[in-house]
Design a protein around this motif. Structure first.
Motif, PDB file in Angstrom:
ATOM      1  N   ASP A 242      17.927 -35.579 -10.149  1.00 35.49           N
ATOM      2  CA  ASP A 242      17.156 -36.818 -10.045  1.00 35.49           C
ATOM      3  C   ASP A 242      17.527 -37.598  -8.797  1.00 35.49           C
ATOM      4  O   ASP A 242      16.660 -38.212  -8.140  1.00 35.49           O
ATOM      5  CB  ASP A 242      17.383 -37.684 -11.290  1.00 35.49           C
ATOM      6  N   ARG A 243      18.817 -37.614  -8.455  1.00 33.16           N
ATOM      7  CA  ARG A 243      19.219 -38.334  -7.247  1.00 33.16           C
ATOM      8  C   ARG A 243      18.657 -37.681  -5.996  1.00 33.16           C
ATOM      9  O   ARG A 243      18.312 -38.354  -5.025  1.00 33.16           O
ATOM     10  CB  ARG A 243      20.754 -38.411  -7.175  1.00 33.16           C
ATOM     11  N   ARG A 244      18.570 -36.363  -5.996  1.00 41.82           N
ATOM     12  CA  ARG A 244      17.990 -35.692  -4.840  1.00 41.82           C
ATOM     13  C   ARG A 244      16.494 -35.934  -4.737  1.00 41.82           C
ATOM     14  O   ARG A 244      15.940 -36.083  -3.655  1.00 41.82           O
ATOM     15  CB  ARG A 244      18.278 -34.183  -4.915  1.00 41.82           C
ATOM     16  N   ILE A 245      15.807 -35.969  -5.870  1.00 39.95           N
ATOM     17  CA  ILE A 245      14.360 -36.164  -5.877  1.00 39.95           C
ATOM     18  C   ILE A 245      13.989 -37.616  -5.599  1.00 39.95           C
ATOM     19  O   ILE A 245      13.026 -37.918  -4.898  1.00 39.95           O
ATOM     20  CB  ILE A 245      13.761 -35.692  -7.217  1.00 39.95           C
TER      21      ILE A 245
ATOM     22  N   LEU B 196      15.937 -44.604   1.932  1.00 43.33           N
ATOM     23  CA  LEU B 196      14.579 -44.703   2.448  1.00 43.33           C
ATOM     24  C   LEU B 196      14.527 -45.504   3.737  1.00 43.33           C
ATOM     25  O   LEU B 196      13.871 -45.117   4.706  1.00 43.33           O
ATOM     26  CB  LEU B 196      13.674 -45.349   1.391  1.00 43.33           C
ATOM     27  N   ASP B 197      15.240 -46.659   3.760  1.00 48.15           N
ATOM     28  CA  ASP B 197      15.258 -47.486   4.969  1.00 48.15           C
ATOM     29  C   ASP B 197      15.877 -46.739   6.138  1.00 48.15           C
ATOM     30  O   ASP B 197      15.363 -46.768   7.267  1.00 48.15           O
ATOM     31  CB  ASP B 197      16.026 -48.787   4.707  1.00 48.15           C
ATOM     32  N   SER B 198      17.018 -46.064   5.893  1.00 45.04           N
ATOM     33  CA  SER B 198      17.679 -45.352   6.982  1.00 45.04           C
ATOM     34  C   SER B 198      16.808 -44.218   7.504  1.00 45.04           C
ATOM     35  O   SER B 198      16.727 -43.980   8.718  1.00 45.04           O
ATOM     36  CB  SER B 198      19.030 -44.810   6.514  1.00 45.04           C
ATOM     37  N   ARG B 199      16.144 -43.480   6.599  1.00 46.79           N
ATOM     38  CA  ARG B 199      15.282 -42.390   7.033  1.00 46.79           C
ATOM     39  C   ARG B 199      14.094 -42.920   7.847  1.00 46.79           C
ATOM     40  O   ARG B 199      13.728 -42.355   8.888  1.00 46.79           O
ATOM     41  CB  ARG B 199      14.787 -41.608   5.814  1.00 46.79           C
ATOM     42  N   SER B 200      13.489 -44.025   7.397  1.00 46.80           N
ATOM     43  CA  SER B 200      12.354 -44.597   8.116  1.00 46.80           C
ATOM     44  C   SER B 200      12.769 -45.072   9.493  1.00 46.80           C
ATOM     45  O   SER B 200      12.081 -44.832  10.493  1.00 46.80           O
ATOM     46  CB  SER B 200      11.752 -45.749   7.314  1.00 46.80           C
TER      47      SER B 200
END
Length: 449
Positions: free
Chosen positions: A56-59, A66-70
């Protein structure tokens, strides 16, 4: 027959005894193992749960991930990709707007409006400012704050409650159009004039239309009783007309009921005359369960609260110490409200949330609004000493720098030696230069030294 039955019974009893013996043997082995099988089952169950939570944590990544990836993807796009500089600048500007919206939502904002106002939208700002503080230098930040919000959202109109000012005692330089930096506005103010008061007083409202909407303003009006409860601007074209109203309802229950009935009668008169209505009001009662909002929703008026209708949930508490929504935007059925946004507390000039409301221009003015471009208004306002002095000072400097008086004297001196056509050309050239100096002076007269 009896021997056969006895044989069957004998074999059945033997099978039962055999099954019981095997069951007892298994139970004995289980007891002798000390619950080894049970421990294995529990261990496998725990391992299954750990694996499920890890999956679940991976999904479902966290907001931080999310912020860091964006941000990482945006940085790679703006740095590594061979984009045009204009495209890169536009993307960076868009990211700033997105970050601001996310920050406001995290800080307590509700609803949504686009960062850049579309051309077919009429955008209004409304707020209970809890006294404009025109005479209090320690709170002089309120007017610049309102200007900053209007500039950020490119608003077309402003609706204020609880201005706390006797506008009849203000000077020309304290007029709203001068304070907000645009002399081509149409505005109306209302306060209690039925009794003597100081320069500041409780209540009061103000409505202001900025230049784009000011060109469609047909008239302005206010509470005829002199109590300063409401004011309006009447806008429209030949196809549709709308009254944009700002109103404040005081807390005193006994008098408020009488004022509420008077206000409803006035709204009925306007609606029966064929006008659409936009009412932004501080009700000082629950917007959805109070007596006056319920009256607005009845069949003769059919005015619905548009924050709930637009966003799908009720407006938040208006006052920063309160627990219920007391500010609302009520519209007749012909008005199409596109977006409504309620800011975080303490983000505006007062102790209430400010609202940004988007309306479809056709539903407010008819079909002409998106296609008409009104001429730009004059910046110079001669009744305001500051702009008048600044205008004359700059015009004098330009006149002396370009020797306009000397040029005029030379023209008069040579009037008898040149042909009338040459004289006309020279005079027109001088006049155009003088007009350019006046326009430049007017362009700079609103700037503070």
């Amino acid at each position: 027959m009896s021997n056969g039955v006895q044989g069957n019974i004998h074999h059945s009893s033997e099978r039962t005894d055999s099954n019981a013996t095997r069951s007892q043997s298994r139970a004995g082995r289980f007891r002798s193992d000390g619950g080894r099988y049970l421990q294995q089952v529990k261990s496998r169950l725990r391992a299954f749960k750990r694996g499920t939570s890890q999956r679940d944590r991976r999904i479902h990544p966290s907001p931080t991930e999310l912020d860091s990836r964006s941000n990482r993807q945006f940085s790679q796009m703006t740095v590594d990709a061979p984009f045009d500089p204009n495209v890169t600048a536009a993307m960076a500007s868009e990211q700033v707007v997105v970050d601001r919206l996310v920050e406001e939502m995290h800080d307590g904002g509700y609803g949504f409006v686009e960062g850049r106002k579309p051309s077919d939208i009429i955008r209004l700002m409304g707020e209970n400012v809890n006294n404009l503080s025109l005479y209090d230098e320690t709170r002089a930040w309120k007017i610049p704050k309102i200007k900053e919000i209007n500039k950020r959202y490119q608003t077309d109109g402003l609706l204020l409650q609880e201005c706390g000012t006797d506008f009849h005692q203000t000077s020309a330089e304290q007029a709203l159009d001068v304070l907000l930096g645009d002399s081509d506005c149409r505005f109306v103010t209302a306060n209690n004039v039925t009794e003597a008061s100081a320069r500041t007083q409780h209540g009061g409202v103000a409505a202001l239309n900025f230049p784009r909407l000011a060109g469609f303003t047909l008239e302005t009006g206010k509470d005829s009783t002199g109590l300063g409860r409401w004011a309006y601007t009447y806008v429209g074209t030949s196809t549709r007309k709308t009254r944009i109203i700002t109103a404040y309802r005081p807390v005193k229950p006994s008098r408020s009921q009488i004022k509420g009935r008077q206000r409803v009668r006035q709204l009925l008169l306007w609606k029966n005359a064929g006008d659409e209505i936009i009412l932004f009001m501080d009700v000082n009662d629950h917007v959805y369960r109070g007596r006056l909002p319920w009256r607005f929703a009845e069949r003769d008026l059919m005015m619905t609260e548009r924050f709930l209708a637009t966003n799908g949930f009720e407006a938040p508490n208006s006052y920063y110490r309160g627990s219920k929504p007391i500010t609302g935007c009520f519209c007749t059925q012909g008005i199409d409200c596109v977006n409504v946004y309620a800011s975080p507390h303490r983000a505006g000039a007062g102790d209430h949330r400010y609202w940004i409301m988007d309306f479809d221009a056709k539903s407010v003015l008819g079909a002409g609004y998106p296609h008409l471009v009104r001429p730009k208004g004059r910046r110079l306002k001669c009744v305001v000493k500051r702009t008048r002095v600044a205008y004359l000072r700059r015009l004098r400097k330009l006149t002396e720098r370009h020797r306009m008086y000397s040029k005029m004297q030379l023209l008069h001196k040579n009037a008898d030696t040149v042909s009338p056509r040459q004289m006309s050309i020279a005079m027109n050239k001088w006049d155009r230069e003088n007009a350019e100096h006046k326009l430049s002076s007017e362009e700079h007269c609103m700037r503070r030294a």
